[in-house]
Write a protein that holds these residues in place. Structure first.
Motif, mmCIF file in Angstrom:
data_model
loop_
_atom_site.group_PDB
_atom_site.id
_atom_site.type_symbol
_atom_site.label_atom_id
_atom_site.label_comp_id
_atom_site.label_asym_id
_atom_site.label_seq_id
_atom_site.Cartn_x
_atom_site.Cartn_y
_atom_site.Cartn_z
ATOM 1 N N THR A 1 -15.176 0.297 0.902
ATOM 2 C CA THR A 1 -14.603 1.443 1.612
ATOM 3 C C THR A 1 -14.925 1.387 3.103
ATOM 4 O O THR A 1 -14.090 1.739 3.938
ATOM 5 C CB THR A 1 -15.122 2.766 1.021
ATOM 6 O OG1 THR A 1 -16.556 2.741 0.981
ATOM 7 C CG2 THR A 1 -14.594 2.976 -0.383
ATOM 8 N N GLY A 2 -16.127 0.936 3.437
ATOM 9 C CA GLY A 2 -16.509 0.839 4.847
ATOM 10 C C GLY A 2 -15.672 -0.183 5.589
ATOM 11 O O GLY A 2 -15.194 0.067 6.704
ATOM 12 N N PHE A 3 -15.465 -1.329 4.959
ATOM 13 C CA PHE A 3 -14.665 -2.377 5.580
ATOM 14 C C PHE A 3 -13.211 -1.938 5.698
ATOM 15 O O PHE A 3 -12.572 -2.108 6.741
ATOM 16 C CB PHE A 3 -14.772 -3.665 4.765
ATOM 17 C CG PHE A 3 -13.958 -4.797 5.316
ATOM 18 C CD1 PHE A 3 -14.194 -5.290 6.589
ATOM 19 C CD2 PHE A 3 -12.943 -5.367 4.563
ATOM 20 C CE1 PHE A 3 -13.436 -6.332 7.105
ATOM 21 C CE2 PHE A 3 -12.185 -6.406 5.065
ATOM 22 C CZ PHE A 3 -12.434 -6.890 6.341
ATOM 23 N N SER A 4 -12.682 -1.340 4.632
ATOM 24 C CA SER A 4 -11.295 -0.876 4.649
ATOM 25 C C SER A 4 -11.092 0.213 5.696
ATOM 26 O O SER A 4 -10.039 0.290 6.336
ATOM 27 C CB SER A 4 -10.889 -0.350 3.268
ATOM 28 O OG SER A 4 -10.881 -1.394 2.319
ATOM 29 N N PRO B 1 -1.382 -0.658 6.093
ATOM 30 C CA PRO B 1 -1.437 -1.692 5.048
ATOM 31 C C PRO B 1 -2.815 -1.714 4.386
ATOM 32 O O PRO B 1 -3.780 -1.139 4.899
ATOM 33 C CB PRO B 1 -1.169 -2.987 5.818
ATOM 34 C CG PRO B 1 -0.455 -2.555 7.058
ATOM 35 C CD PRO B 1 -1.053 -1.224 7.405
ATOM 36 N N ARG B 2 -2.894 -2.384 3.254
ATOM 37 C CA ARG B 2 -4.159 -2.519 2.537
ATOM 38 C C ARG B 2 -4.797 -3.871 2.846
ATOM 39 O O ARG B 2 -4.120 -4.806 3.266
ATOM 40 C CB ARG B 2 -3.922 -2.412 1.024
ATOM 41 C CG ARG B 2 -3.275 -1.108 0.576
ATOM 42 C CD ARG B 2 -2.761 -1.231 -0.848
ATOM 43 N NE ARG B 2 -1.814 -2.336 -0.963
ATOM 44 C CZ ARG B 2 -1.693 -3.117 -2.031
ATOM 45 N NH1 ARG B 2 -2.471 -2.931 -3.087
ATOM 46 N NH2 ARG B 2 -0.811 -4.088 -2.055
ATOM 47 N N ILE B 3 -6.084 -3.975 2.631
ATOM 48 C CA ILE B 3 -6.770 -5.254 2.801
ATOM 49 C C ILE B 3 -6.107 -6.320 1.934
ATOM 50 O O ILE B 3 -5.949 -7.479 2.340
ATOM 51 C CB ILE B 3 -8.265 -5.134 2.420
ATOM 52 C CG1 ILE B 3 -8.992 -4.202 3.393
ATOM 53 C CG2 ILE B 3 -8.925 -6.510 2.405
ATOM 54 C CD1 ILE B 3 -9.073 -4.693 4.809
ATOM 55 N N HIS B 4 -5.677 -5.940 0.737
ATOM 56 C CA HIS B 4 -5.076 -6.902 -0.191
ATOM 57 C C HIS B 4 -3.779 -7.495 0.363
ATOM 58 O O HIS B 4 -3.332 -8.553 -0.101
ATOM 59 C CB HIS B 4 -4.816 -6.232 -1.542
ATOM 60 C CG HIS B 4 -4.771 -7.188 -2.693
ATOM 61 N ND1 HIS B 4 -5.877 -7.895 -3.137
ATOM 62 C CD2 HIS B 4 -3.752 -7.588 -3.492
ATOM 63 C CE1 HIS B 4 -5.543 -8.663 -4.151
ATOM 64 N NE2 HIS B 4 -4.254 -8.507 -4.387
ATOM 65 N N ASP B 5 -3.189 -6.836 1.352
ATOM 66 C CA ASP B 5 -1.954 -7.363 1.932
ATOM 67 C C ASP B 5 -2.193 -8.643 2.737
ATOM 68 O O ASP B 5 -1.257 -9.409 2.971
ATOM 69 C CB ASP B 5 -1.277 -6.296 2.796
ATOM 70 C CG ASP B 5 -0.680 -5.174 1.955
ATOM 71 O OD1 ASP B 5 -0.081 -5.490 0.907
ATOM 72 O OD2 ASP B 5 -0.824 -3.992 2.327
#
Length: 209
Positions: free
Chosen positions: A125-128, A148-152
């Motif tokens: 959560t901190g990184f996102s 966008p999400r990290i997974h993108d």
């Protein structure tokens, strides 16, 4: 396969995101905040790692001699070795040199993506949260108006690799298993999914597995 439509970053957006980390404010206990978040995004974009895989990396997982990352404790409990390009390998080496100069933890069990406040890895959560703040500042949004999400980053990596092969005239069907292994997919079906994002081959007949 996917319940959420992937956001595919443009090369220009990736460059802006990485450049924007330079404007982040370092703190006394986070002297390498800029460099850490920059390296994290470079690794995500260049390797297609899952967020959890990135944040679980230890210093011992980076083989500077071979230029590889050892990915362990993955989503499907399968370990794999991910080779890095010379430029990305250099980025990791440069970051570790700076980290040593700052007298931050350098023992082999220390996290690669280090949060100086805790001397542990950034939380998901901190990184996102840091990434979302950068995306908002740069006005990078999905069609639904969300960041966008990290997974993108992972989706973008897969699409760019496939695009590169197609543009070079490579037989994508032959190469697809290699990409599947590199990304740690449990089934090649997960890799076939990305073909629909490649202009020119989305309508080509590919087998349904």
């Amino acid at each position: 396969h996917q319940s959420i439509t992937p956001y595919i970053f443009s090369d220009e957006e990736i460059a802006r995101l990485i450049s924007a980390t330079k404007s982040l404010q370092p703190y006394e206990r986070l002297p390498l905040r800029r460099e850490t978040l920059s390296l994290a995004m470079i690794l995500l974009y260049a390797t297609g790692l899952r967020r959890g895989e990135l944040l679980q990396l230890k210093l011992t997982d980076f083989n500077s001699k071979e230029g590889t990352l050892l990915i362990q404790n993955t989503k499907f409990h399968k370990s794999r070795i991910v080779p890095l390009s010379p430029s990305v390998r250099g980025e990791v080496g440069h970051y570790l040199t700076l980290r040593s100069k700052e007298r931050l933890p350098m023992d082999t069990t220390s996290s690669l993506i280090l949060n100086g406040y805790t001397n542990r890895a950034y939380s998901g959560t901190g990184f996102s949260g840091n990434f979302s703040a950068l995306s908002r500042a740069l006005k990078i949004f999905t069609r639904k108006g969300k960041t966008p999400r990290i997974h993108d980053f992972r989706h973008t990596f897969a699409v760019r690799v496939l695009e590169g092969w197609y543009q070079k005239g490579v037989d994508v069907q032959v190469k697809l298993p290699f990409l599947s292994t590199y990304m740690g997919h449990v089934s090649i079906n997960s890799t076939y999914y990305y073909l629909k994002f490649i202009e020119g081959i989305a309508s080509d007949p590919f087998p349904v597995l």
